[in-house]
Write an enzyme that holds these catalytic residues in place. Structure first.
Site, mmCIF file in Angstrom:
data_model
loop_
_atom_site.group_PDB
_atom_site.id
_atom_site.type_symbol
_atom_site.label_atom_id
_atom_site.label_comp_id
_atom_site.label_asym_id
_atom_site.label_seq_id
_atom_site.Cartn_x
_atom_site.Cartn_y
_atom_site.Cartn_z
ATOM 1 N N TYR A 124 2.788 -6.524 1.031
ATOM 2 C CA TYR A 124 2.410 -7.436 -0.043
ATOM 3 C C TYR A 124 3.637 -8.216 -0.518
ATOM 4 O O TYR A 124 4.419 -7.749 -1.347
ATOM 5 C CB TYR A 124 1.787 -6.678 -1.207
ATOM 6 C CG TYR A 124 0.546 -5.898 -0.855
ATOM 7 C CD1 TYR A 124 -0.271 -6.265 0.214
ATOM 8 C CD2 TYR A 124 0.172 -4.778 -1.594
ATOM 9 C CE1 TYR A 124 -1.399 -5.546 0.540
ATOM 10 C CE2 TYR A 124 -0.972 -4.059 -1.282
ATOM 11 C CZ TYR A 124 -1.743 -4.442 -0.206
ATOM 12 O OH TYR A 124 -2.864 -3.725 0.113
ATOM 13 N N HIS A 191 -0.944 1.875 6.989
ATOM 14 C CA HIS A 191 -1.546 0.584 6.655
ATOM 15 C C HIS A 191 -2.220 -0.030 7.878
ATOM 16 O O HIS A 191 -1.569 -0.291 8.889
ATOM 17 C CB HIS A 191 -0.455 -0.353 6.133
ATOM 18 C CG HIS A 191 -0.968 -1.501 5.336
ATOM 19 N ND1 HIS A 191 -0.154 -2.319 4.582
ATOM 20 C CD2 HIS A 191 -2.220 -1.982 5.140
ATOM 21 C CE1 HIS A 191 -0.867 -3.245 3.971
ATOM 22 N NE2 HIS A 191 -2.135 -3.066 4.314
#
Length: 403
Positions: A124, A191
């Protein structure tokens, strides 16, 4: 609900029997409200001595707000979290630039109101989200929040985007802890497991590396995340490392409820599912999805029509989407970005009071008119195919440069 009643529910669902995630009101994540003192000391030593953090900290929390928030336990972990939680992608400017001061003030207000779980990742903003949180959380009582981050997905450059090797996992975890100014996170997750070279690599290299980090006290629980539910299931089936949580995104929305039909599998494996992106990564917002959104034309068109109809009726489709996701008791929490006071106020209003009769009518209309007829709701394999195509092009270009 009294604390005695809370104790009875939690004893039944999380200590002596296996949790149930596949059926309403039997989700293994005891839903309740904060009591007068915020927690029951009888649970300070459940789950191998892990401390169940108080829901209310005098001098920090806004008690009037905390009383209104519903909390659910994530499986049989010691994490009792708000049904709506804080997604960290917005702190990394994934959906547009965030004003850092306003973002910090909003985060503080969000935590004081009783939302207590934050999820972030190095991906992010390529560390921006974690770095922001590392600064913004200074001075906030550590017992006021749970936090998770991820390993495996990193840079924008296609050849540096993913790395599921054990060495990179260990390095990445340390870097994340440094950015977050923490010694330990509550959950460390792989992830987007579908982008690994193979499921076997995740099972035999990535997850064992996470276990080493857990043994070293760098994280308390291990999780996996991804978009294709089939790949999540394959990892779970093959793993010899204990997986504590699963994060699924964009599969419990107004336009896609795929997750509901898969909860039975996760129940069988005693795994709670954290839901993320109730607005479908921008599909269910007035501004529309970002240019990179992988959804097909049919899905985008249906969502656009639904947004336009809601706007015509004076109803915020994002509110409908948030309410839809948090209403399923089988799912302990739903993650969404909250970076402005307006977003916080709207989300709290939805949590506290639900939908009006007018909003319910509009929701029923858009479901029947735009979403029920959808033939293709997901975009599985779209991003994966694009990634492999771009990666192949990159290496072909590198090969040409060598001659």
């Amino acid at each position: 609900m009294s604390l005695a009643r809370v104790s009875k529910i939690m004893s039944a669902t999380c200590i002596n029997v296996k949790p149930v995630f596949g059926l309403p009101r039997s989700n293994g994540c005891a839903e309740y409200h904060a009591g007068v003192n915020g927690h029951d000391s009888r649970f300070d030593n459940v789950n191998g001595g892990h401390y169940v953090r108080p829901l209310f900290i005098p001098g920090f929390h806004d008690m009037d707000s905390v009383k209104k928030v519903k909390y659910r336990r994530i499986g049989c972990t010691d994490m009792v979290v708000s049904t709506l939680s804080i997604g960290g992608s917005g702190f990394g400017n994934v959906y547009g630039d965030m004003n850092e001061q306003r973002g910090t003030e909003t985060l503080h207000a969000t935590l004081k109101k009783g939302l207590n779980y934050i999820d972030t990742a190095p991906w992010y903003g390529q560390g921006k989200s974690e770095s922001f949180l590392g600064k913004a959380l200074q001075g906030i009582p550590r017992k006021a929040y749970f936090i998770s981050t991820k390993v495996g997905r990193y840079e924008q450059e296609i050849h540096k985007m993913f790395d599921f090797s054990a060495g990179k996992v260990l390095q990445s975890a340390e870097e994340s802890l440094n950015r977050l100014n923490l010694h330990c996170v509550d959950i460390l997750q792989v992830h987007d497991v579908e982008f690994a070279p193979s499921v076997d690599m995740v099972v035999n290299e990535t997850l064992p590396a996470l276990q080493k980090l857990k043994d070293a006290g760098k994280c308390r629980y291990i999780g996996i995340t991804g978009y294709p539910i089939s790949v999540l299931k394959e990892v779970i089936t093959k793993s010899h490392i204990k997986i504590d949580t699963v994060l699924s995104y964009c599969h419990l929305t107004l336009n896609d409820s795929t997750l509901l039909s898969e909860l039975g599998f996760f129940h069988q494996h005693n795994l709670p599912v954290i839901n993320a992106s109730p607005v479908g990564m921008g599909l269910l917002c007035s501004a529309g999805p970002p240019a990179w959104h992988p959804a097909g034309d049919e899905v985008k068109a249906a969502c656009k029509k639904a947004v336009e109809y809601c706007n015509h009726r004076g109803v915020d489709i994002t509110k409908l989407a948030i309410h839809h996701s948090i209403s399923y008791e089988q799912v302990p929490t739903t993650l969404t970005s909250i970076t402005t006071p307006a977003m916080l106020d709207s989300n709290l209003n939805t949590m506290y009071y639900g939908l009006t009769a007018e909003e319910l009518a509009v929701k029923q209309h858009i479901m029947k008119q735009f979403f029920d007829p959808l033939r293709m709701r997901t975009w599985e394999d779209v991003e994966l195919a694009q990634y492999h195509r771009q990666l192949s092009q990159h290496y072909q270009q590198q090969s040409c440069l060598t001659f």
